[in-house]
Design a protein around this motif. Structure first.
Motif, PDB file in Angstrom:
ATOM      1  N   ASP A  10      -8.185  92.656  -2.824  1.00  0.00           N
ATOM      2  CA  ASP A  10      -9.570  92.260  -2.578  1.00  0.00           C
ATOM      3  C   ASP A  10      -9.770  90.753  -2.675  1.00  0.00           C
ATOM      4  O   ASP A  10     -10.791  90.236  -2.245  1.00  0.00           O
ATOM      5  CB  ASP A  10     -10.535  92.993  -3.516  1.00  0.00           C
ATOM      6  N   SER A  11      -8.782  90.038  -3.182  1.00  0.00           N
ATOM      7  CA  SER A  11      -8.882  88.585  -3.318  1.00  0.00           C
ATOM      8  C   SER A  11      -8.197  87.887  -2.138  1.00  0.00           C
ATOM      9  O   SER A  11      -6.995  88.069  -1.917  1.00  0.00           O
ATOM     10  CB  SER A  11      -8.211  88.141  -4.621  1.00  0.00           C
ATOM     11  N   SER A  34      -8.766  94.438   2.434  1.00  0.00           N
ATOM     12  CA  SER A  34      -9.461  93.924   1.254  1.00  0.00           C
ATOM     13  C   SER A  34      -9.870  95.036   0.295  1.00  0.00           C
ATOM     14  O   SER A  34     -10.483  94.783  -0.731  1.00  0.00           O
ATOM     15  CB  SER A  34     -10.679  93.096   1.663  1.00  0.00           C
ATOM     16  N   ASN A  35      -9.544  96.280   0.656  1.00  0.00           N
ATOM     17  CA  ASN A  35      -9.786  97.401  -0.254  1.00  0.00           C
ATOM     18  C   ASN A  35      -8.848  98.553   0.110  1.00  0.00           C
ATOM     19  O   ASN A  35      -8.154  98.511   1.125  1.00  0.00           O
ATOM     20  CB  ASN A  35     -11.257  97.833  -0.235  1.00  0.00           C
ATOM     21  N   LEU A  55      -3.796  96.908  -7.549  1.00  0.00           N
ATOM     22  CA  LEU A  55      -4.311  98.109  -8.199  1.00  0.00           C
ATOM     23  C   LEU A  55      -5.822  98.095  -8.348  1.00  0.00           C
ATOM     24  O   LEU A  55      -6.476  99.122  -8.223  1.00  0.00           O
ATOM     25  CB  LEU A  55      -3.674  98.290  -9.586  1.00  0.00           C
ATOM     26  N   THR A  56      -6.382  96.925  -8.629  1.00  0.00           N
ATOM     27  CA  THR A  56      -7.811  96.832  -8.904  1.00  0.00           C
ATOM     28  C   THR A  56      -8.540  96.291  -7.686  1.00  0.00           C
ATOM     29  O   THR A  56      -8.521  95.094  -7.423  1.00  0.00           O
ATOM     30  CB  THR A  56      -8.060  95.919 -10.124  1.00  0.00           C
ATOM     31  N   MET A  57      -9.142  97.214  -6.939  1.00  0.00           N
ATOM     32  CA  MET A  57      -9.901  96.843  -5.740  1.00  0.00           C
ATOM     33  C   MET A  57     -11.166  97.681  -5.697  1.00  0.00           C
ATOM     34  O   MET A  57     -11.195  98.783  -6.240  1.00  0.00           O
ATOM     35  CB  MET A  57      -9.078  97.119  -4.466  1.00  0.00           C
ATOM     36  N   PRO A  58     -12.199  97.176  -5.034  1.00  0.00           N
ATOM     37  CA  PRO A  58     -13.433  97.957  -4.897  1.00  0.00           C
ATOM     38  C   PRO A  58     -13.238  99.100  -3.899  1.00  0.00           C
ATOM     39  O   PRO A  58     -12.301  99.084  -3.117  1.00  0.00           O
ATOM     40  CB  PRO A  58     -14.437  96.932  -4.361  1.00  0.00           C
ATOM     41  N   ASP A  59     -14.129 100.061  -3.960  1.00  0.00           N
ATOM     42  CA  ASP A  59     -14.175 101.158  -3.000  1.00  0.00           C
ATOM     43  C   ASP A  59     -13.089 102.198  -3.251  1.00  0.00           C
ATOM     44  O   ASP A  59     -13.368 103.373  -3.326  1.00  0.00           O
ATOM     45  CB  ASP A  59     -14.099 100.616  -1.565  1.00  0.00           C
ATOM     46  N   VAL A  78       6.032 101.028  -0.863  1.00  0.00           N
ATOM     47  CA  VAL A  78       4.891 100.411  -1.541  1.00  0.00           C
ATOM     48  C   VAL A  78       5.392  99.557  -2.695  1.00  0.00           C
ATOM     49  O   VAL A  78       6.110 100.034  -3.570  1.00  0.00           O
ATOM     50  CB  VAL A  78       3.888 101.463  -2.063  1.00  0.00           C
ATOM     51  N   ILE A  79       4.988  98.296  -2.663  1.00  0.00           N
ATOM     52  CA  ILE A  79       5.278  97.370  -3.756  1.00  0.00           C
ATOM     53  C   ILE A  79       3.936  97.015  -4.376  1.00  0.00           C
ATOM     54  O   ILE A  79       3.077  96.420  -3.717  1.00  0.00           O
ATOM     55  CB  ILE A  79       6.004  96.113  -3.238  1.00  0.00           C
ATOM     56  N   VAL A  80       3.751  97.418  -5.607  1.00  0.00           N
ATOM     57  CA  VAL A  80       2.490  97.141  -6.293  1.00  0.00           C
ATOM     58  C   VAL A  80       2.527  95.713  -6.824  1.00  0.00           C
ATOM     59  O   VAL A  80       3.513  95.282  -7.419  1.00  0.00           O
ATOM     60  CB  VAL A  80       2.249  98.150  -7.433  1.00  0.00           C
ATOM     61  N   VAL A  81       1.447  94.990  -6.574  1.00  0.00           N
ATOM     62  CA  VAL A  81       1.304  93.603  -7.026  1.00  0.00           C
ATOM     63  C   VAL A  81       0.035  93.556  -7.856  1.00  0.00           C
ATOM     64  O   VAL A  81      -1.060  93.742  -7.330  1.00  0.00           O
ATOM     65  CB  VAL A  81       1.197  92.639  -5.820  1.00  0.00           C
TER      66      VAL A  81
END
Length: 122
Positions: A10-11, A34-35, A55-59, A78-81
């Motif tokens: 989202d950033s 962005s989400n 991990l932390t995104m709106p919606d 999937v690579i989590v950032v």
């Protein structure tokens, strides 16, 4: 043919930092989300052989995206950032099918070994 990848965060700044951390000669076509809903839509459109997922995104959170991908027969790397580097978070994303976990801020040194390990970059 370029490898389709999605960068979901989202950033805008985080998306830019991650883009700069990728190998400059990697033949990719980048789509941005962005989400989580946008990330899933891009995945379903065939634009995510590799997905970098916050991990932390709106919606819709990154966890929810991983759960949906798992339900739909996860067919992407999937690579989590994330800035959430707690061991429980790392264990949970791996259980949901992520191949790796990279802490923010992302560096080329953190990304490159993962790409090489999975044959995504020579």
């Amino acid at each position: 043919m370029p490898l389709p990848i999605v960068i979901a965060d989202d950033s805008l700044l985080a998306r830019k930092v991650l883009t700069k951390a990728l190998p400059p000669d990697w033949d990719v076509e980048i789509a941005y989300a962005s989400n989580g809903r946008e990330a899933l839509a891009l995945y379903r459109a065939g634009k995510a052989t590799v997905m970098f997922l916050d991990l932390t995104m709106p919606d819709m959170t990154g966890y929810q995206v991983l759960e949906a991908l798992q339900h739909e027969d996860l067919n992407t790397f999937v690579i989590v950032v994330s800035a959430d580097i707690q061991p429980m978070a790392q264990e949970r994303v791996r259980a949901l099918g992520a191949i790796a976990f990279v802490a923010k801020p992302v560096t080329p040194e953190a990304v490159l070994p993962i790409l090489k390990e999975y044959g995504l970059y020579a």
